[in-house]
Design a protein around this motif. Structure first.
Motif, PDB file in Angstrom:
ATOM      1  N   LEU B 251      75.257  38.547  36.915  1.00 59.54           N
ATOM      2  CA  LEU B 251      74.706  39.769  37.508  1.00 59.54           C
ATOM      3  C   LEU B 251      73.393  39.455  38.191  1.00 59.54           C
ATOM      4  O   LEU B 251      72.471  38.923  37.571  1.00 59.54           O
ATOM      5  CB  LEU B 251      74.443  40.809  36.412  1.00 59.54           C
ATOM      6  N   LYS B 252      73.323  39.795  39.470  1.00 60.90           N
ATOM      7  CA  LYS B 252      72.064  39.660  40.186  1.00 60.90           C
ATOM      8  C   LYS B 252      71.597  41.055  40.550  1.00 60.90           C
ATOM      9  O   LYS B 252      72.335  41.808  41.187  1.00 60.90           O
ATOM     10  CB  LYS B 252      72.279  38.828  41.450  1.00 60.90           C
ATOM     11  N   PHE B 253      70.399  41.402  40.145  1.00 60.69           N
ATOM     12  CA  PHE B 253      69.845  42.720  40.473  1.00 60.69           C
ATOM     13  C   PHE B 253      68.711  42.573  41.465  1.00 60.69           C
ATOM     14  O   PHE B 253      67.786  41.786  41.257  1.00 60.69           O
ATOM     15  CB  PHE B 253      69.346  43.435  39.209  1.00 60.69           C
ATOM     16  N   ILE B 254      68.808  43.339  42.539  1.00 58.26           N
ATOM     17  CA  ILE B 254      67.751  43.361  43.544  1.00 58.26           C
ATOM     18  C   ILE B 254      67.115  44.742  43.500  1.00 58.26           C
ATOM     19  O   ILE B 254      67.803  45.751  43.673  1.00 58.26           O
ATOM     20  CB  ILE B 254      68.319  43.101  44.955  1.00 58.26           C
ATOM     21  N   ALA B 255      65.818  44.767  43.228  1.00 60.58           N
ATOM     22  CA  ALA B 255      65.131  46.061  43.192  1.00 60.58           C
ATOM     23  C   ALA B 255      64.800  46.473  44.617  1.00 60.58           C
ATOM     24  O   ALA B 255      64.119  45.756  45.343  1.00 60.58           O
ATOM     25  CB  ALA B 255      63.858  45.961  42.368  1.00 60.58           C
ATOM     26  N   SER B 256      65.299  47.626  45.015  1.00 64.79           N
ATOM     27  CA  SER B 256      64.909  48.184  46.319  1.00 64.79           C
ATOM     28  C   SER B 256      63.499  48.723  46.177  1.00 64.79           C
ATOM     29  O   SER B 256      62.932  48.716  45.084  1.00 64.79           O
ATOM     30  CB  SER B 256      65.861  49.322  46.683  1.00 64.79           C
ATOM     31  N   GLU B 257      62.925  49.247  47.255  1.00 67.86           N
ATOM     32  CA  GLU B 257      61.721  50.062  47.084  1.00 67.86           C
ATOM     33  C   GLU B 257      62.134  51.243  46.218  1.00 67.86           C
ATOM     34  O   GLU B 257      63.304  51.641  46.207  1.00 67.86           O
ATOM     35  CB  GLU B 257      61.200  50.546  48.437  1.00 67.86           C
ATOM     36  N   ILE B 258      61.187  51.805  45.518  1.00 72.46           N
ATOM     37  CA  ILE B 258      61.539  52.864  44.580  1.00 72.46           C
ATOM     38  C   ILE B 258      60.750  54.131  44.886  1.00 72.46           C
ATOM     39  O   ILE B 258      59.526  54.084  45.034  1.00 72.46           O
ATOM     40  CB  ILE B 258      61.347  52.398  43.116  1.00 72.46           C
ATOM     41  N   GLY B 259      61.477  55.237  44.986  1.00 68.93           N
ATOM     42  CA  GLY B 259      60.862  56.508  45.353  1.00 68.93           C
ATOM     43  C   GLY B 259      60.460  57.333  44.147  1.00 68.93           C
ATOM     44  O   GLY B 259      60.878  58.469  43.979  1.00 68.93           O
ATOM     45  N   GLY B 260      59.632  56.735  43.319  1.00 67.95           N
ATOM     46  CA  GLY B 260      59.143  57.436  42.134  1.00 67.95           C
ATOM     47  C   GLY B 260      60.033  57.186  40.940  1.00 67.95           C
ATOM     48  O   GLY B 260      61.239  56.930  41.067  1.00 67.95           O
ATOM     49  N   GLY B 261      59.447  57.224  39.765  1.00 61.96           N
ATOM     50  CA  GLY B 261      60.199  56.985  38.537  1.00 61.96           C
ATOM     51  C   GLY B 261      59.560  57.708  37.357  1.00 61.96           C
ATOM     52  O   GLY B 261      60.204  58.459  36.662  1.00 61.96           O
ATOM     53  N   PHE B 262      58.282  57.423  37.149  1.00 59.43           N
ATOM     54  CA  PHE B 262      57.500  58.073  36.088  1.00 59.43           C
ATOM     55  C   PHE B 262      58.127  57.877  34.713  1.00 59.43           C
ATOM     56  O   PHE B 262      57.935  58.699  33.816  1.00 59.43           O
ATOM     57  CB  PHE B 262      57.320  59.571  36.395  1.00 59.43           C
ATOM     58  N   GLY B 263      58.908  56.819  34.548  1.00 59.96           N
ATOM     59  CA  GLY B 263      59.603  56.565  33.289  1.00 59.96           C
ATOM     60  C   GLY B 263      61.091  56.850  33.380  1.00 59.96           C
ATOM     61  O   GLY B 263      61.886  56.303  32.633  1.00 59.96           O
ATOM     62  N   GLY B 264      61.474  57.694  34.337  1.00 55.25           N
ATOM     63  CA  GLY B 264      62.874  58.124  34.433  1.00 55.25           C
ATOM     64  C   GLY B 264      63.808  57.079  35.012  1.00 55.25           C
ATOM     65  O   GLY B 264      65.024  57.206  34.897  1.00 55.25           O
ATOM     66  N   LYS B 265      63.268  56.036  35.626  1.00 48.92           N
ATOM     67  CA  LYS B 265      64.133  54.986  36.161  1.00 48.92           C
ATOM     68  C   LYS B 265      64.000  53.710  35.343  1.00 48.92           C
ATOM     69  O   LYS B 265      63.937  52.605  35.873  1.00 48.92           O
ATOM     70  CB  LYS B 265      63.855  54.768  37.657  1.00 48.92           C
ATOM     71  N   THR B 266      63.928  53.886  34.017  1.00 44.97           N
ATOM     72  CA  THR B 266      63.872  52.731  33.123  1.00 44.97           C
ATOM     73  C   THR B 266      65.189  52.527  32.391  1.00 44.97           C
ATOM     74  O   THR B 266      65.304  51.647  31.555  1.00 44.97           O
ATOM     75  CB  THR B 266      62.759  52.905  32.072  1.00 44.97           C
ATOM     76  N   VAL B 267      66.164  53.357  32.684  1.00 48.05           N
ATOM     77  CA  VAL B 267      67.453  53.232  31.997  1.00 48.05           C
ATOM     78  C   VAL B 267      68.572  53.426  33.019  1.00 48.05           C
ATOM     79  O   VAL B 267      68.405  54.131  34.011  1.00 48.05           O
ATOM     80  CB  VAL B 267      67.524  54.243  30.823  1.00 48.05           C
ATOM     81  N   VAL B 268      69.708  52.734  32.790  1.00 39.92           N
ATOM     82  CA  VAL B 268      70.808  52.775  33.766  1.00 39.92           C
ATOM     83  C   VAL B 268      71.621  54.063  33.639  1.00 39.92           C
ATOM     84  O   VAL B 268      71.787  54.609  32.542  1.00 39.92           O
ATOM     85  CB  VAL B 268      71.775  51.581  33.595  1.00 39.92           C
ATOM     86  N   TYR B 269      72.101  54.546  34.758  1.00 38.87           N
ATOM     87  CA  TYR B 269      73.081  55.639  34.797  1.00 38.87           C
ATOM     88  C   TYR B 269      74.270  55.214  35.672  1.00 38.87           C
ATOM     89  O   TYR B 269      75.401  55.213  35.250  1.00 38.87           O
ATOM     90  CB  TYR B 269      72.458  56.917  35.380  1.00 38.87           C
ATOM     91  N   LEU B 270      73.962  54.845  36.933  1.00 39.48           N
ATOM     92  CA  LEU B 270      75.022  54.591  37.904  1.00 39.48           C
ATOM     93  C   LEU B 270      75.463  53.130  37.968  1.00 39.48           C
ATOM     94  O   LEU B 270      76.607  52.834  38.314  1.00 39.48           O
ATOM     95  CB  LEU B 270      74.534  54.990  39.313  1.00 39.48           C
ATOM     96  N   GLU B 271      74.534  52.224  37.681  1.00 35.76           N
ATOM     97  CA  GLU B 271      74.769  50.816  37.997  1.00 35.76           C
ATOM     98  C   GLU B 271      76.031  50.242  37.352  1.00 35.76           C
ATOM     99  O   GLU B 271      76.833  49.588  38.034  1.00 35.76           O
ATOM    100  CB  GLU B 271      73.525  49.989  37.639  1.00 35.76           C
ATOM    101  N   PRO B 272      76.250  50.486  36.037  1.00 36.06           N
ATOM    102  CA  PRO B 272      77.483  49.932  35.445  1.00 36.06           C
ATOM    103  C   PRO B 272      78.735  50.548  36.072  1.00 36.06           C
ATOM    104  O   PRO B 272      79.748  49.859  36.234  1.00 36.06           O
ATOM    105  CB  PRO B 272      77.381  50.330  33.967  1.00 36.06           C
ATOM    106  N   LEU B 273      78.648  51.826  36.461  1.00 40.21           N
ATOM    107  CA  LEU B 273      79.808  52.465  37.082  1.00 40.21           C
ATOM    108  C   LEU B 273      80.110  51.822  38.420  1.00 40.21           C
ATOM    109  O   LEU B 273      81.270  51.551  38.760  1.00 40.21           O
ATOM    110  CB  LEU B 273      79.562  53.965  37.297  1.00 40.21           C
TER     111      LEU B 273
END
Ligand code: FES
Ligand code: FES
Lengths: 159, 753, 92
Positions: B251-273
């Motif tokens: 698995l290679k993960f490339i972080a795009s620019e990120i449009g805010g997170g505030f803690g909410g983008k620290t866990v996966v939702y879509l990626e495994p799907l």
């Protein structure tokens, strides 16, 4: 689904595209034409991340159908900077650190362009109400308002 | 306020290196990657808040023209229990079920199936063709209801953790925590005044403007690349590997620019799907959440019910305090009640206290980290109680806090003694601030509150490459969520003694730089900054060696000063200093390219305190609050780039004010969120806010080379109570629950009359 | 010359403090004096005293002489060091 052929101009360039009748201008810009500078934050007209100018008028491109661009002039964030460099609004956003994550920035810059095209010397309240349709979750707006004030001053000076 | 230190670059405000791309629309965010032959993936979500899944049938969807993949819970491997890693990520098996429901749906909006199709409209039609049969159960929707003995259970296998003995029956209380010291009864007996309060705050969302999005592609050998917006691509990689049973190296993960997170983008939702859909279809798959998905199915922060009681002597000295803190976890265990318990009394010296906290399952989305997770709710309770106490004692609220403020050497309520901290300095700065004594307009009120957050260090890696002309490339592994590239460039320039403009920073993907934990916990400038500084020191050591070799002297006869190698004092060498550019230009003769690196697990994150002053007015006709002024005072340790420190303070203030005044999850009786859009979940807009005045206090953190403490989270801790206390001041009415929305305030004002 | 002999060794132990939520693993003991040169050795002492707990304690954050460590391992302990076990701290 049968597609409709649309002829429009985007940032001064003639563009033709095919789109489904229900597709929004935002979706066409981003997914069909890969002009991804215009962002999606809500797709319901509530965040302003998708702001573009349609014949010079500020609109949420998520509330405009792709087919409505027929015969119109669309200005997106990609068309704000000129050949000689950044637009003063863009420059002031940088100097004032008016972006943190930057996802709201394209929409805010387009909205500010529309504001300053109309009001040469807006006061703080006018700026705040004019930009009230552009959500920013990171900055608390302070530095954005200051960047817009600086840009207004600079543009008035240039004019 | 700053202690005088002679820095050349640290503390300046240069333009961020990634800025031009972000003001021109070039920067690519999570949803901005379009690949040839790409499909669109979409998720089918549960219409029920609590139900057993009897069956899911995707066959009709799969048979449709243009549909190339359809998956449901049965297509995922069963994940074993264990820590998923990341920030409050929770249990692997829970995250697996949150990403895609298996036998039960636990909240309205819970994912039950996903499809990939050639267009978004075909994907939508395919979702409509999926048959799901449910056995609907009664939802449990609030924390008190969930804690009741006879409450319906979300999970029959949930036995309250951390009790002295394993309980004999399951419960919705996933865990408890207690902290205590001294003798509370005696403490209250010694008090002249006691105040008590009962405080409810509903769930609120981080509200980042960019919805979650990713694009994944996997080849026939099972090697996948995932492009996504994330606060931590390394942790997304390991979570995805665990959920799909994949080898991390595939698995290679490339972080795009990120449009805010505030803690909410620290866990996966879509990626495994997306990876699974790509595997089934053999094509790249892009997935983008709608705003509604974001509200219904991604991490809000806990709704809470807190009770606090505080006693004090006439002179304001606190004698005892108790706190009872119940946090909604949402559908799976993991509410931030631990940090809440550790933070609630942390700013104050207390001989006698008792704190109890609860992690409670309810049929709502699973909470995720949100800026100083757990602290704002607990701080709201104590800071409102202290305001009431100050009124009863007829004492200035800042003086009351100064009287009891912790300082270096105080035993913190969470255990150890405080090292050097800047709480008193913040209180004094707030008290001396002209905004604190400025006259208020008729009918307006002023409120004060304090906030505390620990901050964390954790693991970071960095490499520094010196180009052949002496310019510098910094490579690190933390997505830049608010100007961190600029901070890295500043620290590198300061350490190396070169110009800021000669340094560039880039965020490497999981294959091009070393492991780094998430951008979160206020750790990036602190910990990743430390790695960058160490990597620069590695460069300096190499440069000194190269200079020594060039001059024919010993290494210890060379020093690094103002960006150049010079002979050490007393060394008799008639040589010209060698700049970084000189050494780089001849690097091919002295050992090859200059590459510095460092990796570390940063310890000694410095606690950061804040004090906020809020001025506002309440319209007696409508109950609407107008914020007239807001002053944020915070100890940053050292502000590397003061603009972005102020930005954190202003943004946190704005989020905190939104939470205090308007934002809330509103559920109907079936557990359906009624306001899942920005129109009805109203975050502050430009016309809602005044300018936010910032005062950065600098009490350097002794554990960081430049004194950095980390600033991202503390700003959201105090505004809730500062606003509530200002409303009390303006109206004479105390409202304990949040948000202080027009209907609630009108009600309170009317019933007080 | 300082004092010497067995008393000095007794006095040179680190004080370890457990919060409420860990008492289930310590048979209710809140404090323990331990001779250990570093945190790894301390964990070994705890494991031998309360078998099966090493993993629980290793997952905790810990404050050693006022400094909080999320992942302590080789951190040295001084005679009279104070060690507080804590819940791990997360962030946003
Ligand atoms: S995406 Fe158009 S207004 Fe939000
Ligand atoms: S800078 Fe992040 S939303 Fe505005």
């Amino acid at each position: 689904m049968s597609k409709v052929q649309v002829e429009t101009r985007i940032n001064g360039e003639g563009v033709e595209f095919l789109c489904e009748p229900q597709q929004t201008l935002l979706e066409v810009l981003r997914e069909t034409l890969s002009r991804t500078g215009t962002k999606e934050g809500c797709a319901t007209g509530d965040c302003g991340a998708c702001s573009v100018l349609l014949d010079g008028r500020l609109v949420c491109s998520c509330l405009v159908l792709g087919v409505e661009a027929e015969g119109k002039e669309v200005t997106t964030i990609e068309g704000i900077a000129g050949n000689d460099g950044l637009h003063p609004i863009q420059q002031k956003f940088l100097e004032r650190a008016a972006l943190q994550c930057g996802i709201c920035t394209p929409g805010l810059i387009v909205a500010t362009k529309a504001l300053l095209d109309k009001h040469k010397n807006p006061d703080e309240e006018t700026i705040r109400y004019w930009l009230a349709g552009n959500l920013c979750r990171c900055t608390g707006y302070d530095k954005i308002i200051r960047a817009v004030q600086d840009a207004a001053e600079e543009l008035a000076y240039e004019a | 306020m700053a202690e005088a230190v002679d820095y050349k670059v640290v503390g300046t405000r240069p333009i961020r290196p990634d800025g031009v791309d972000k003001v021109t629309g070039r920067a690519q965010y999570g949803a901005d990657l379009n690949l040839p032959n790409m499909l669109y993936g979409k998720v089918l979500r549960s219409p029920h808040a609590h139900a057993k899944i009897k069956s899911v049938d995707v066959s009709k969807a799969l048979a449709m023209d243009g549909v190339y993949a359809a998956v449901s819970g049965a297509d995922f491997p069963t994940a074993a229990h264990g820590d998923i890693g990341g920030e409050g990520g929770g249990d692997v098996a829970d995250v697996a079920k949150n990403v895609m429901a298996r036998d039960k749906v636990l909240y309205h909006g819970h994912a039950v199936a996903a499809v990939a199709a050639t267009s978004q409209s075909i994907a939508d039609a395919a979702l409509a063709a999926i048959d799901v049969e449910y056995d609907v159960l009664t939802p449990v929707l609030d924390v008190d209801e969930a804690m009741a003995d006879d409450a319906p259970l979300l999970d029959e296998n949930c036995f309250t953790a951390n009790l002295p003995e394993k309980p004999d029956k399951p419960s919705n209380i996933a865990a408890v925590m207690q902290l205590a010291r001294g003798n509370v009864e005696e403490g209250f007996e010694a008090a002249d005044v006691i105040v008590e309060g009962d405080y409810n705050i509903p769930m609120a969302h981080q509200g980042y403007i960019e919805p979650h999005a990713c694009t994944a592609t996997i080849n026939e050998a099972g090697q996948a690349t995932v492009w996504c917006c994330t606060q931590g691509h390394f942790e997304f990689r390991s979570m995805t590997a665990k959920l799909l049973g994949m080898e991390i190296a595939d698995l290679k993960f490339i972080a795009s620019e990120i449009g805010g997170g505030f803690g909410g983008k620290t866990v996966v939702y879509l990626e495994p799907l997306a990876v699974l859909l790509s595997k089934q279809s053999g094509r790249p798959v892009k997935m983008m959440m709608t705003r509604e998905d974001v509200f219904r199915a991604t991490g809000p922060t806990s709704g809470t019910h807190c009770k606090v009681k505080v006693g004090a002597k006439k002179d304001g000295t606190l004698t005892a305090a108790t706190a009872w803190l119940a946090y909604e976890a949402g559908a799976f265990a993991g509410a931030p009640m631990g940090p809440g318990a550790m933070c609630v009394f942390a700013p104050y010296e207390l001989e006698n206290f008792h704190i109890e906290a609860f992690d409670v399952l309810v049929n709502k989305p699973k909470v995720a980290a949100y800026r100083a997770p757990g602290a704002p709710q607990a701080a709201h309770a104590i800071e409102v109680a202290l305001d009431d106490l100050a009124r009863q004692l007829d004492m200035d609220p800042i003086d009351l806090r100064l009287k009891n403020a912790v300082s270096e050497g105080t035993q913190a309520s969470y255990g150890p003694k405080f090292p050097r901290i800047g709480f008193k300095e913040c209180l004094e700065a707030a008290k001396a601030h002209p905004n604190y004594t400025k006259p208020l307009p008729e009918g307006a009120g002023r409120g004060v509150a304090a906030g505390f957050w620990f901050n964390v260090g954790m693991q970071s890696s960095a490499e520094v490459h010196i180009n052949e002309n002496g310019s510098v490339i910094v490579v690190e592994g933390n997505p830049d969520i608010g100007g961190s590239r600029a901070s890295m460039c500043i620290m590198a320039a300061e350490t190396l003694g070169v110009e800021y403009d000669s340094v560039r920073a880039l965020v490497g993907d999981t294959e091009s730089t070393g492991f780094s934990n998430v951008t979160g916990g206020s750790r990036t400038t602190f910990a990743t900054g430390m790695a960058v500084i160490e990597a620069c020191e590695d460069i300096i050591a190499q440069c000194k060696a190269r200079a020594a070799a060039t001059w024919g002297v010993d290494e210890d006869q060379v020093e690094w000063e103002d960006g150049q190698a010079v002979p050490a004092p007393g060394v008799n060498a008639d040589v010209k200093p060698l700049s970084l550019a000189d050494i780089a230009a001849s690097a091919h003769k002295t050992g090859g390219p200059l590459l510095g690196r460092a990796s570390l697990n940063a310890q000694g994150a410095g606690a950061s305190f804040a004090v906020n002053i809020c001025d506002l007015q309440v319209d007696a006709e409508t109950g609407k609050v107008d914020v007239l002024g807001f002053t944020a005072v915070q100890d940053a340790g050292r502000a590397i780039h003061p603009d972005y420190v102020e930005g954190q303070m202003q943004g946190g203030a704005s989020q905190g004010l939104g939470w205090a005044l308007n934002e809330e999850y509103i559920f109907d009786k079936n557990g359906v969120m009624e306001n899942a859009g920005f129109l009805d979940y109203r975050i502050p807009v430009a016309s809602d806010l005044p300018m936010i005045d910032c005062e950065i206090v600098e009490v350097p953190n002794p554990s960081h080379p430049y004194g950095v403490r980390g600033v991202g989270e503390t700003p959201i801790v105090a505004p809730l109570a500062a606003a509530a206390n200002a409303v009390r001041d303006a109206t004479g009415v105390r409202v304990n629950d949040l948000p202080l929305s027009p209907p609630r305030l009108l009600d309170a004002i009317d019933s007080a009359e | 010359m300082g004092p010497s002999g067995p008393c000095a060794i007794d006095a040179a132990m680190a004080k370890v403090v457990f919060p409420d939520h860990l008492l289930q693993h310590t048979g209710g003991e809140r404090e323990l004096d331990v001779v250990a040169a570093n945190f790894r050795e301390l964990l070994a002492v705890l494991e031998s005293k309360w078998p099966g707990t090493a993993e629980v304690f290793a997952k905790c954050a810990v404050a050693i002489d006022d400094q909080i460590y999320q992942d302590a391992f080789l951190e040295p302990l001084q005679p009279h060091s104070e060690v507080f076990f804590m819940q791990r701290i997360e962030g946003g």
